[in-house]
Design an enzyme around this catalytic site. Structure first.
Site, short mmCIF file in Angstrom:
data_model
loop_
_atom_site.label_atom_id
_atom_site.label_comp_id
_atom_site.label_asym_id
_atom_site.label_seq_id
_atom_site.Cartn_x
_atom_site.Cartn_y
_atom_site.Cartn_z
N ASP A 1 -9.42 -2.00 -7.43
CA ASP A 1 -8.08 -2.58 -7.39
C ASP A 1 -8.12 -4.09 -7.65
O ASP A 1 -9.01 -4.79 -7.14
CB ASP A 1 -7.49 -2.34 -5.99
N ASN B 1 2.34 19.54 5.43
CA ASN B 1 2.68 19.64 6.87
C ASN B 1 4.14 19.32 7.16
O ASN B 1 4.53 19.12 8.30
CB ASN B 1 1.75 18.75 7.71
N ASP C 1 3.15 17.88 -0.23
CA ASP C 1 3.18 17.80 1.24
C ASP C 1 2.92 19.19 1.79
O ASP C 1 3.59 20.15 1.41
CB ASP C 1 4.57 17.28 1.64
N GLU D 1 -9.09 -1.93 -12.58
CA GLU D 1 -7.70 -2.28 -12.88
C GLU D 1 -7.73 -3.63 -13.57
O GLU D 1 -8.12 -4.63 -12.97
CB GLU D 1 -6.86 -2.40 -11.60
C1 NOJ Z 1 -2.76 -3.10 -7.55
C2 NOJ Z 1 -2.20 -1.82 -7.04
O1 NOJ Z 1 -2.14 -0.89 -8.10
C3 NOJ Z 1 -0.84 -2.13 -6.45
O2 NOJ Z 1 -0.13 -0.96 -6.14
C4 NOJ Z 1 -1.06 -2.99 -5.23
O3 NOJ Z 1 0.20 -3.36 -4.69
C5 NOJ Z 1 -1.84 -4.25 -5.59
N1 NOJ Z 1 -2.96 -4.00 -6.44
C6 NOJ Z 1 -2.37 -4.92 -4.36
O4 NOJ Z 1 -3.43 -4.18 -3.83
#
Ligand code: NOJ
Length: 601
Positions: free
Chosen positions: A258, A65, A63, A320
């Protein structure tokens, strides 16, 4: 247990079942990757092939700020640290404008920066300064869903005839008294109707949210504030591909995609199978085969790949993926490697117990069953308890963490680390429900305390707030361990976990056997010691890696003639526990949890 662990466990169970039906494989002979269809490659290997990626959760890194939340300027300030660690790239979890219901995974504008983290100018500066240090930056791309505050969804929900109605997944539901309706569906009754099937959100409850304005349900795999986009609509695809182009034009090195396996749902909306019992949210346990990993996903992956490939500089797609088994993982690379370059291999990192034969089998599979593609190993991320806690025995945690780091960084894989893993940060879950930030923890409390525990601020030094922030209160409390577990103290301690990581990353960068040599299992019946050889591709010295997974001293005798190793001794490159500087291959003594990385010729 988080839903992520649930998914990994389900996947693991399926894998065990598949294996028990399959003939047993042995590992005694040197195994060659030859005969496998190696992805076609011309010219020098692309940068990502053996790269070390570092995941940053920007809220918790640094961080600048004083608001108690990390920011982009904080990451820029710490670039020197990342450079000293030796990582090749960083992945930033979402920094776009967001109501922050799911801490950025609910995006309301894909082409801007959330003021919480800074400005577009701050990002440009980060990109430029990272580039100057040869560190690439990957953005997180959330394609499955948007925030319910995104203008697309606001339009979509405004009326049934809105041109964006079909950008999301809407449904009339079914009459509450229909014969197939379950008690679970009935909990969500509205005006005599219930959701169209028994599908559950990964974050608890029905995956269908009633919208009173237009009297229909919309589908959400995650929170109700994260409506799923309809990927069967070509306009949605084009809009999202344009978002990717926007960031690629800015110079990002690629994306971490994601929840990519959840893009599509069964068009017939068939019920999920019930598995018996209830989950952490008290709902019936179900399979997820109608909501996850549908074949239509692969076409999107190919199209995305074309988008990134249309930019110079080997841009990369990391996925992912919590795949059920190696076969499913292989499918993410696609025929001739035309989909993802690096789907995450969660098979190895989430074994969750120090079991030599499991590690041996899964590393072997990654080496031999992925048609020559590079796996991306990962032990830690922002969704799962830290590996320190998942693998540690409470007594030898640091030695065990060194074993995991060794596997991550000496196998023939790309490596994905998570901030704090390199100093041994521990999962620090909230003590009371009132303290919980992650809505998942509020819903699942006390069975599932959510993901705050693995998202606590980075521990830089032993000063106030661990050097993370000058704020009165940080968004999550700094774990008490910061006084001893922090970057500054570990930098000064030669035997620290941090220096172990640094040494391994440097070794891997400069040693061609570790960089790209074939990975051959040796001494492969040993139930206590995991050993493999990284064969030098250019005929120079190879590297032997040996790890004692137990609390007892072990002795191993290596016979490596068949692998072309003539010398009877090995020269140590890295060891702990007092293995020694030079070892006789016929009698290698490994103290409890010791690691040996040694050159052999
Ligand atoms: C996977 C992400 O890593 C996670 O943090 C998120 O809650 C879910 N996808 C939904 O986007």
């Amino acid at each position: 247990m988080s839903p992520y662990s649930r998914r990994v466990i389900l996947a693991g169970l399926a894998f065990v079942l598949i294996l028990s039906a399959a003939p047993l494989r042995t590992f005694s002979a040197p195994v060659s990757a030859q005969g496998h269809q190696i992805a076609a490659q011309t010219g020098p290997a692309p940068w990502w092939q053996h790269a070390v990626f570092y995941e940053i959760y920007p809220r918790s890194f640094q961080d600048t700020n004083g608001d108690g939340v990390g920011d982009l300027n904080g990451i820029t300030e710490r670039l020197g640290y990342l450079e000293s660690l030796g990582v090749n790239a960083m992945w930033l979890t979402p920094i776009y404008p967001s109501p922050q219901v799911d801490f950025g995974y609910d995006i309301s504008n894909y082409e801007a920066i959330d003021p919480l983290y800074g400005t577009m100018a701050d990002l440009d500066r980060l990109l430029a300064e990272a580039k100057a240090r040869h560190i690439r930056v990957l953005m997180d791309m959330v394609l499955n869903h948007t925030s319910d505050q995104h203008p697309w969804f606001i339009e979509s929900r405004s009326s049934r005839s809105n041109p964006k109605r079909d950008w999301y997944v809407w449904n009339n539901g079914v009459p509450a008294d229909a014969p197939v309706v379950t008690a679970f569906q009935k909990k969500y009754e509205h005006d005599g109707r219930v959701p169209p099937n028994n599908w559950e959100s990964l974050f608890g409850g029905s995956a269908w949210q009633w919208d009173s304005q237009t009297a229909q349900w919309y589908y959400h795999m995650f929170y109700p504030q994260q409506p799923d986009l309809n990927w069967r609509n070509p306009q949605v695809r084009q809009a999202m591909y344009n978002v990717c182009r926007f960031w690629l034009s800015k110079g990002v090195a690629g994306f971490r995609l994601d929840a990519i396996e959840t893009l599509f749902e069964d068009p017939q909306l068939r019920d999920e199978k019930l598995l018996g019992g209830v989950n952490a949210f008290g709902d019936p346990r179900e399979s997820d085969s109608r909501q996850n990993d549908l074949p239509e996903m692969h076409e999107v992956l190919r199209q995305l790949r074309q988008v990134v490939d249309s930019y110079p500089g080997d841009r990369v797609l990391v996925g992912e993926a919590y795949t059920r088994n190696t076969q499913d993982l292989l499918s993410m690379y696609g025929l001739h490697g035309r989909q993802l370059q690096l789907p995450m291999d969660t098979q190895v990192g989430f074994i969750n117990k120090l079991d030599v034969s499991e590690f041996r089998r899964k590393i072997f599979d990654a080496e031999n069953l992925l048609d020559g593609h590079v796996p991306l190993f990962v032990f830690d991320n922002h969704d799962n308890p830290r590996s320190w806690n998942r693998y540690g025995d409470g007594k030898h945690d640091e030695a065990i963490a060194k074993i995991l780091a060794t596997i991550l960084l000496t196998t023939r894989s790309a490596a994905l680390m998570y901030y704090g893993e390199e100093i041994g940060m521990v999962t620090t879950p909230p003590k009371t429900r009132a303290e919980v930030q992650d809505p998942l923890g509020k819903l699942g409390w006390p069975k599932d305390k959510g993901r705050d525990g693995e998202r606590t601020p980075m521990q830089w030094d032993s000063t106030r707030n661990a050097g993370f922030s000058t704020a009165e209160r940080t968004w999550l409390p700094v774990p008490p361990s910061f006084r001893t577990v922090n970057v500054e103290s570990e930098e000064h301690s030669p035997d620290s976990l941090l220096n172990w990581y640094k040494t391994l990353i440097a070794l891997r960068r400069h040693n061609s056997a570790l960089d790209s040599g074939e990975n051959i299992m040796v001494d492969s019946k040993d139930p206590n010691v995991l050993s493999y050889l990284r064969k030098n591709p250019a005929g120079g010295p190879s590297v032997l890696v040996a790890m004692n997974f137990t609390a007892k001293p072990r002795s191993v005798s290596y016979h490596l003639k068949a692998q072309g190793i003539q010398s009877a001794t090995a020269k140590t490159l890295l060891e702990n526990g007092g293995v020694g500087k030079s070892v006789e291959l016929r009698r290698v003594a490994l103290p409890p949890f010791a690691v040996l990385v040694a050159e052999v010729q």
